[in-house]
Scaffold this motif. Structure first.
Motif, PDB file in Angstrom:
ATOM      1  N   GLN A  59       0.856  -1.196   0.000  1.00 30.14           N
ATOM      2  CA  GLN A  59       0.000   0.000   0.000  1.00 30.14           C
ATOM      3  C   GLN A  59       0.884   1.235   0.000  1.00 30.14           C
ATOM      4  O   GLN A  59       1.653   1.460   0.928  1.00 30.14           O
ATOM      5  N   PHE A  60       0.747   2.032  -1.057  1.00 36.06           N
ATOM      6  CA  PHE A  60       1.614   3.192  -1.192  1.00 36.06           C
ATOM      7  C   PHE A  60       0.984   4.401  -0.517  1.00 36.06           C
ATOM      8  O   PHE A  60      -0.239   4.499  -0.384  1.00 36.06           O
ATOM      9  N   PHE A  61       1.804   5.333  -0.170  1.00 38.83           N
ATOM     10  CA  PHE A  61       1.349   6.578   0.437  1.00 38.83           C
ATOM     11  C   PHE A  61       1.861   7.726  -0.404  1.00 38.83           C
ATOM     12  O   PHE A  61       3.072   7.806  -0.680  1.00 38.83           O
ATOM     13  N   VAL A  62       0.902   8.631  -0.766  1.00 40.38           N
ATOM     14  CA  VAL A  62       1.271   9.822  -1.529  1.00 40.38           C
ATOM     15  C   VAL A  62       0.773  11.025  -0.761  1.00 40.38           C
ATOM     16  O   VAL A  62      -0.408  11.100  -0.413  1.00 40.38           O
ATOM     17  N   LEU A  63       1.660  11.902  -0.482  1.00 43.78           N
ATOM     18  CA  LEU A  63       1.298  13.088   0.283  1.00 43.78           C
ATOM     19  C   LEU A  63       0.440  14.008  -0.580  1.00 43.78           C
ATOM     20  O   LEU A  63       0.782  14.289  -1.738  1.00 43.78           O
ATOM     21  N   GLU A  64      -0.721  14.464  -0.021  1.00 47.01           N
ATOM     22  CA  GLU A  64      -1.619  15.322  -0.786  1.00 47.01           C
ATOM     23  C   GLU A  64      -1.032  16.726  -0.931  1.00 47.01           C
ATOM     24  O   GLU A  64      -0.150  17.140  -0.186  1.00 47.01           O
ATOM     25  N   GLU A  65      -1.537  17.380  -1.901  1.00 47.19           N
ATOM     26  CA  GLU A  65      -1.225  18.761  -2.161  1.00 47.19           C
ATOM     27  C   GLU A  65       0.252  18.992  -2.499  1.00 47.19           C
ATOM     28  O   GLU A  65       0.796  20.078  -2.287  1.00 47.19           O
ATOM     29  N   SER A  73       8.204   9.010  -8.170  1.00 50.38           N
ATOM     30  CA  SER A  73       8.131   7.562  -8.077  1.00 50.38           C
ATOM     31  C   SER A  73       7.531   7.177  -6.742  1.00 50.38           C
ATOM     32  O   SER A  73       7.947   7.665  -5.694  1.00 50.38           O
ATOM     33  N   VAL A  74       6.590   6.226  -6.844  1.00 46.55           N
ATOM     34  CA  VAL A  74       5.938   5.769  -5.618  1.00 46.55           C
ATOM     35  C   VAL A  74       6.161   4.272  -5.413  1.00 46.55           C
ATOM     36  O   VAL A  74       5.715   3.719  -4.413  1.00 46.55           O
ATOM     37  N   GLY A  75       6.871   3.540  -6.332  1.00 47.42           N
ATOM     38  CA  GLY A  75       7.129   2.121  -6.178  1.00 47.42           C
ATOM     39  C   GLY A  75       7.394   1.455  -7.501  1.00 47.42           C
ATOM     40  O   GLY A  75       7.253   2.077  -8.563  1.00 47.42           O
ATOM     41  N   GLY A 106       8.751  -1.253 -14.622  1.00 51.96           N
ATOM     42  CA  GLY A 106       7.638  -1.445 -13.697  1.00 51.96           C
ATOM     43  C   GLY A 106       7.579  -0.397 -12.597  1.00 51.96           C
ATOM     44  O   GLY A 106       6.893  -0.597 -11.606  1.00 51.96           O
ATOM     45  N   THR A 107       8.284   0.713 -12.789  1.00 50.90           N
ATOM     46  CA  THR A 107       8.257   1.778 -11.779  1.00 50.90           C
ATOM     47  C   THR A 107       6.993   2.632 -11.966  1.00 50.90           C
ATOM     48  O   THR A 107       6.689   3.073 -13.094  1.00 50.90           O
ATOM     49  N   ILE A 108       6.305   2.882 -10.835  1.00 50.64           N
ATOM     50  CA  ILE A 108       5.046   3.665 -10.850  1.00 50.64           C
ATOM     51  C   ILE A 108       5.355   5.080 -10.412  1.00 50.64           C
ATOM     52  O   ILE A 108       6.034   5.295  -9.390  1.00 50.64           O
ATOM     53  N   HIS A 109       4.802   6.080 -11.164  1.00 50.93           N
ATOM     54  CA  HIS A 109       4.994   7.488 -10.861  1.00 50.93           C
ATOM     55  C   HIS A 109       3.633   8.175 -10.725  1.00 50.93           C
ATOM     56  O   HIS A 109       2.657   7.779 -11.376  1.00 50.93           O
ATOM     57  N   VAL A 110       3.599   9.194  -9.889  1.00 49.83           N
ATOM     58  CA  VAL A 110       2.434  10.078  -9.783  1.00 49.83           C
ATOM     59  C   VAL A 110       2.791  11.361 -10.504  1.00 49.83           C
ATOM     60  O   VAL A 110       3.890  11.914 -10.319  1.00 49.83           O
ATOM     61  N   THR A 111       1.906  11.827 -11.336  1.00 51.46           N
ATOM     62  CA  THR A 111       2.197  12.987 -12.185  1.00 51.46           C
ATOM     63  C   THR A 111       1.420  14.238 -11.808  1.00 51.46           C
ATOM     64  O   THR A 111       1.710  15.304 -12.366  1.00 51.46           O
ATOM     65  N   GLN A 112       0.449  14.147 -10.895  1.00 47.96           N
ATOM     66  CA  GLN A 112      -0.387  15.314 -10.563  1.00 47.96           C
ATOM     67  C   GLN A 112      -0.486  15.486  -9.049  1.00 47.96           C
ATOM     68  O   GLN A 112      -0.230  14.551  -8.293  1.00 47.96           O
ATOM     69  N   LYS A 113      -0.906  16.672  -8.667  1.00 49.07           N
ATOM     70  CA  LYS A 113      -1.163  16.974  -7.266  1.00 49.07           C
ATOM     71  C   LYS A 113      -2.477  16.310  -6.850  1.00 49.07           C
ATOM     72  O   LYS A 113      -3.488  16.397  -7.542  1.00 49.07           O
ATOM     73  N   LEU A 114      -2.477  15.645  -5.687  1.00 49.24           N
ATOM     74  CA  LEU A 114      -3.653  14.920  -5.202  1.00 49.24           C
ATOM     75  C   LEU A 114      -4.284  15.666  -4.036  1.00 49.24           C
ATOM     76  O   LEU A 114      -3.606  16.377  -3.286  1.00 49.24           O
ATOM     77  N   ASP A 115      -5.590  15.462  -3.907  1.00 46.89           N
ATOM     78  CA  ASP A 115      -6.356  16.077  -2.807  1.00 46.89           C
ATOM     79  C   ASP A 115      -7.091  14.979  -2.061  1.00 46.89           C
ATOM     80  O   ASP A 115      -7.966  14.304  -2.628  1.00 46.89           O
ATOM     81  N   ARG A 116      -6.763  14.783  -0.806  1.00 46.22           N
ATOM     82  CA  ARG A 116      -7.380  13.712  -0.029  1.00 46.22           C
ATOM     83  C   ARG A 116      -8.864  13.956   0.178  1.00 46.22           C
ATOM     84  O   ARG A 116      -9.660  13.011   0.223  1.00 46.22           O
ATOM     85  N   GLU A 117      -9.276  15.216   0.346  1.00 46.93           N
ATOM     86  CA  GLU A 117     -10.681  15.503   0.590  1.00 46.93           C
ATOM     87  C   GLU A 117     -11.532  15.211  -0.653  1.00 46.93           C
ATOM     88  O   GLU A 117     -12.724  14.967  -0.551  1.00 46.93           O
ATOM     89  N   GLU A 118     -10.846  15.219  -1.811  1.00 46.27           N
ATOM     90  CA  GLU A 118     -11.574  14.894  -3.037  1.00 46.27           C
ATOM     91  C   GLU A 118     -11.601  13.387  -3.269  1.00 46.27           C
ATOM     92  O   GLU A 118     -12.638  12.831  -3.630  1.00 46.27           O
ATOM     93  N   LYS A 119     -10.461  12.700  -3.060  1.00 43.35           N
ATOM     94  CA  LYS A 119     -10.403  11.244  -3.190  1.00 43.35           C
ATOM     95  C   LYS A 119      -9.309  10.743  -2.266  1.00 43.35           C
ATOM     96  O   LYS A 119      -8.130  11.064  -2.457  1.00 43.35           O
ATOM     97  N   PRO A 120      -9.655   9.967  -1.249  1.00 43.87           N
ATOM     98  CA  PRO A 120      -8.649   9.586  -0.245  1.00 43.87           C
ATOM     99  C   PRO A 120      -7.726   8.454  -0.692  1.00 43.87           C
ATOM    100  O   PRO A 120      -6.648   8.314  -0.135  1.00 43.87           O
TER     101      PRO A 120
END
Length: 775
Positions: A59-65, A73-75, A106-120
């Motif tokens: 289970q990966f963790f991505v810091l919001e905002e 890279s998240v894993g 097989g490396t996973i990346h996040v490309t955008q800013k995330l908002d926990r209140e919008e989708k946790p």
């Protein structure tokens, strides 16, 4: 990592860096994500004949905002074969847009800013396929990337603004209302959503519990001083630490009224005036006690204390809470000119918590002055009852009434009887002293009571008038003798025996006896020698008529007359003689006397049987004669108007004949025709006047006769047909009959006895006086 937005100012970047190696070591430890059963793999997997080590995802963790300048890279996959044979594919939430995977490593990346209140969190699926065959070499693996919360949401009061009501003078610690704020941050992680409440405005009267948000009273408050308060409550996250977010809410707190104030009169004395002429129920004035409370707590009652409550009354206007002073009984200026009325105002609703502070009431005094007015006369009694005997003579004294002027002027009074002209004929009153006398003899049996209305008028002011009723009772005097209450029809059978009761009689008396009427019955002296009947006096004011012999005969005597003497018990006693008629009846064995009743009726009418038969015969004859007249009249109408009318010529004949007077419309009087000695010869028209005169004289001596009339008509018809000098056919024929019964007789000069015949010269002279001169 250190390049974070302001919402991440409380996060240590070095802490996150130290956690990454640990997360990588945990990926192979998730047995739920492994699959070593190669025999359960699909056939494409088996054809590869590769020993599978398996995909291990954590289970990966991505810091919001996070603001990303490049993909983060998240894993990655734990595969040890990175020779380009495998191709990695990523599907699921945000795959290809938010999250990408390196198809070679097989490396996973996040490309955008995330908002926990919008989708946790995001659920993704990864799979490795063979580049050449495009067949999967491993089963699809699912993993979750969770968005890590940061403190970026401020507390909000979603139910605000708030409003509450609490009774005034409530004790400290009384709960008023609870306010609740909501924080959009994750309550399960850190202190971002842990709130702390505080009061910014409202001290020292209110306080708030830091953790629950319950507002309580911290000091007693008086509604009469201040009725409404505005309290501001703050909610701050991060448990109130520096750097946290905060939100505020306004609470409007109203104080409800309680009965903690008593009514108070603003004046100790009130002054009012009332005229002595004012009627009971008149309004004198108004007073009012003020109460700082409102609604039902301010409602009050006014009470008059002391003896003045008999003269005055006070009621409360429920809308204005005013006390309205009312006159209960009329006042008299000459008797009492001033009143001091003590009035108390009392609250209707009492609060036991404040009774210890004293009674909730106040007292004031009303000074009422009575004003003088010209009042009508006042009688010494509301009504008068007088008595007088019916035997009193004209001018006898009945009684006296008295009235006085209540004013100091003491005006003289004049008395009079009003309303009834009939009573004025019976009674008279002295206009100056009020004595009443009778002016006509009174009869108790006609009227036992007389109601007289007497007026008293001030002579100085005739508008001041008073009335009083005088009841005059006429006392009874024994002036009416007893008599039978009805007409007795007494019958005795021919076969009656001696001592048989044939009738019970009673008596009535128009007089009024105090002890009750007692009558004594006896036969009059002239009937005592009659041996046919006797009388038995009973004790219940009745008497019985008894037979004194056996058998009676209608042939000898049809009726007996018994004079009965009745004596009453009055003082002095009066007697009367009443006659009873006893009819003798022809009775059967059952003593039925119906035939006797009919005879008695005829006897009372003064008719005998023979006379009745004669009367009935006369009535029958008259009836038959009347019917015969109707039949004859009907036949005559039928003869005059036959069913088939005759044919008439359309000749118009003008003639000027005079009528015969009042009886001319009845019929032709052909009295002259009934005499056979009348000579009916054919004569010329020149001598017709003499014939008319002679026939007229004879018509006064005889009556009508239909046969003679027909014979006369036929003879005249023959003469007319045979006379060559007669008028043409179907012309008017003149008959010398003018009718009978006229006192004036004939008015024609042509039939005068002074003329021998029809003279045209004479006729011309009558209509033209100058004719004789010309001749």
């Amino acid at each position: 990592c250190c390049d974070r937005r302001e919402g991440m100012r409380s996060m240590n970047c070095y802490t996150w860096l130290s956690l990454l190696p640990t997360l990588v070591q945990l990926w192979p430890c998730l047995p739920s994500m492994q699959n070593h059963n190669t025999h359960k793999m699909n056939q494409p997997f088996a054809t590869l004949q590769r020993v599978k080590r398996g995909w291990v995802w954590s289970q990966f963790f991505v810091l919001e905002e996070q603001i990303l300048t490049e993909p983060l890279s998240v894993g990655q996959s734990d595969s040890d074969k990175l020779d380009g044979t495998f191709k990695y594919i990523l599907t699921g939430d945000g795959a290809g847009s938010i999250f990408t995977i390196d198809e070679y490593t097989g490396t996973i990346h996040v490309t955008q800013k995330l908002d926990r209140e919008e989708k946790p969190f995001y659920t993704l699926r990864a799979q490795a396929i063979n580049r050449n065959t495009q067949l999967p070499v491993e089963p699809e693996s699912e993993f979750i990337i969770k968005v890590q919360d940061i403190n970026d949401q401020e507390p909000k009061f979603l139910d605000g603004p708030y409003e509450a009501t609490v009774p005034e003078m409530s004790p400290e610690g009384t709960s008023v209302i609870q306010v609740t704020a909501t924080d959009g941050d994750d309550p399960a992680y850190g202190n971002s959503a842990r709130l702390l409440y505080s009061i910014l405005q409202g001290q020292p009267y209110f306080s708030v519990e830091p953790k629950t948000g319950v507002i309580r009273i911290s000091s007693q408050m008086d509604r009469e001083t201040k009725e409404q308060y505005f309290v501001i409550i703050q909610a701050k996250d991060m448990v109130g630490q520096m750097g946290g977010f905060s939100g505020t809410a306004t609470v409007t707190i109203n104080l409800s009224d309680i009965n903690d104030n008593k009514p108070i009169f603003q004046q100790k004395f009130y002054y009012m005036n009332i005229s002595e002429a004012a009627p009971a129920g008149s309004t004198i004035g108004k007073i009012m006690a003020e109460d700082s409370d409102i609604g039902e707590n301010a409602a009050m009652n006014y009470v008059i204390e002391g003896e003045e409550s008999l003269v005055f009354d006070i009621i409360t206007n429920n809308e204005t809470q005013e006390g309205i002073v009312i006159l209960k009984e009329r006042v008299d200026f000459e008797s009492k000119r001033r009143y001091s009325v003590r009035v108390k105002a009392i609250n209707r609703q009492m609060d036991d918590h404040f009774m210890k502070e004293g009674p909730f009431e106040d007292t004031t005094i009303i000074k009422i002055s009575v004003e003088d007015a010209d009042e009508p006369p006042v009688f010494t009694s509301q009504n008068y009852v007088m008595e007088i005997a019916e035997e009193a003579t004209n001018g006898s004294f009945v009684g006296a009434i008295t009235a006085r002027d209540p004013d100091n002027a003491n005006s003289p009074i004049r008395y009079s009887i009003v309303h009834s002209t009939y009573l004025k004929r019976l009674f008279s009153i002295n206009a100056h002293n009020g004595t009443i006398i009778i002016t006509k003899l009174l009869d108790r049996e006609t009227a036992a009571w007389h109601n007289i209305t007497v007026t008293a008028t001030e002579m100085r002011n005739p508008e001041q008038v008073s009335e009083v009723t005088v009841y005059v009772q006429v006392l009874d005097v024994n002036d009416h003798a007893p008599e039978f209450p009805k007409h007795y029809e007494i019958y005795v059978c021919e076969n009656a025996r001696s001592g048989q009761l044939i009738q019970t009689i009673s008596a009535v008396d128009k007089d009024d006896s105090v002890e009750g009427h007692h009558f004594y019955f006896t036969l009059a002296r002239e009937a005592t020698n009659n041996s046919n009947f006797t009388m038995l006096h009973l004790l219940d004011n009745t008497a019985g008529i008894l037979t004194a012999k056996n058998g009676f005969s209608r042939q000898e005597q049809f009726a007996f007359f018994l004079p009965v003497l009745i004596v009453d018990n009055g003082t002095p006693s009066l007697t009367s003689t009443n006659t009873l008629t006893v009819s003798v009846c022809d009775c059967d064995t059952e003593a039925s006397a119906q035939s006797c009743r009919f005879r008695a009726f005829m006897f009372s009418m003064g008719l005998s049987i023979e006379a009745l038969v004669a009367v009935l015969a006369c009535i029958l004859i008259i009836l038959v004669f009347f019917l015969a007249m109707l039949v004859l009249r009907q036949r005559r109408k039928q003869s005059l108007f036959p069913d088939k009318p005759e044919e008439f010529r359309e000749n118009i004949v003008r003639y000027d004949d005079e009528g015969g007077g009042e009886e001319d419309t009845e019929a032709f009087d052909i009295s002259a025709l009934r005499t056979r000695t009348v000579m009916r010869e054919r004569k010329s028209r020149r001598n017709i006047t003499t014939e008319i005169q002679s026939l007229y004289r004879q018509s006064l001596q005889v009556g009508p006769d239909s046969a003679v009339f027909r014979e006369f008509i036929l003879e005249k018809l023959k003469e007319a047909n045979a006379d060559p000098t007669a008028p043409p056919y179907d012309s008017l024929q003149t008959y010398a009959f003018e009718g009978t019964g006229s006192l004036a007789g004939s008015l024609s000069s042509l039939g005068s006895s002074m003329s021998d015949g029809l003279d045209f010269k004479q006729l011309a002279c009558m209509y033209d006086p100058n004719q004789s001169a010309r001749d």
